[in-house]
Enzyme design. Sequence first.
Site, mmCIF file in Angstrom:
data_model
loop_
_atom_site.group_PDB
_atom_site.id
_atom_site.type_symbol
_atom_site.label_atom_id
_atom_site.label_comp_id
_atom_site.label_asym_id
_atom_site.label_seq_id
_atom_site.Cartn_x
_atom_site.Cartn_y
_atom_site.Cartn_z
ATOM 1 N N TYR A 156 2.270 -42.064 57.697
ATOM 2 C CA TYR A 156 1.447 -41.366 56.633
ATOM 3 C C TYR A 156 1.719 -39.577 56.601
ATOM 4 O O TYR A 156 1.460 -39.022 55.972
ATOM 5 C CB TYR A 156 0.439 -42.901 56.151
ATOM 6 C CG TYR A 156 -0.931 -41.880 55.751
ATOM 7 C CD1 TYR A 156 -0.791 -42.730 54.087
ATOM 8 C CD2 TYR A 156 -1.782 -41.020 55.389
ATOM 9 C CE1 TYR A 156 -1.314 -41.528 53.065
ATOM 10 C CE2 TYR A 156 -2.977 -40.945 54.365
ATOM 11 C CZ TYR A 156 -2.851 -40.940 53.227
ATOM 12 O OH TYR A 156 -3.093 -40.974 51.948
ATOM 13 N N LYS A 160 1.609 -36.624 54.507
ATOM 14 C CA LYS A 160 0.597 -35.714 53.507
ATOM 15 C C LYS A 160 0.255 -34.547 54.532
ATOM 16 O O LYS A 160 0.173 -33.235 53.483
ATOM 17 C CB LYS A 160 -0.798 -36.649 54.510
ATOM 18 C CG LYS A 160 -0.984 -37.542 53.120
ATOM 19 C CD LYS A 160 -1.269 -36.786 52.231
ATOM 20 C CE LYS A 160 -1.294 -38.321 51.454
ATOM 21 N NZ LYS A 160 -1.564 -38.394 50.124
#
Length: 233
Positions: A156, A160
Amino acid sequence: MTVTLVTGGNRGLGRETVRQLAALGHTVYLGARDVALGRAAAAELGARFVPLDVTDDDSVAAAVDAVRRAEGRLDVLINNAGIFEGMVGAEEADVATLRRVFEVNVFGAVRVTRAFLPLLRASAAPVIVNVSSTLGSFGVITDPGRHESAFVLPVYGSAKAALNMLTVQYAKGLPGIRVNAVEPGLTATDLHGLSGPGIQPVEQGAEIIVRTATAGPDAPTGTFSDANGPLPW
């Protein structure tokens, strides 16, 4: 009226962003992969539903065509659609998981942004807002004073971080379009299923998204911020 598209708009932060922008008078297109849930949410929120799977070229092209035929332009694009793979650590992270998360969180944003560029350029003051996270900020996760530094989330976090770099590059490479990234904060949504003390409601989390989406034409481009102000990349 300002014409706005919110991807992943049928639940969580996307849904609340749609609600707030519709209340401000925007013509909001709620993009969602699930037709039944998307139609129901749009009807409840006073928005217009457009089927949109950010991982599918044909779906994105059809959404562009629908907005073009109805509006002829797009003023605000909010790349909100995203998934979270769970607490996958460094030893468990694999290519298949990375590919699945990047397909939505990174490639989806690229796919939608590129497809809607002609409609954004037809706007007098086009805006792109990328919904990101401080978990993708090198400055934040390497700061022992920040709580995010305790998390090890290579999948993740790297997705991002990629979205943040895309924000910077788009801001530099798309003159005339304001492109910014925002961190909504830890919010009670289905993305991670967390709730309780320290977890803010969606109304609060969506505030920075809406604020950035509705900033005037003199507002900056190429920024990363949360409700309290600028964040380090």
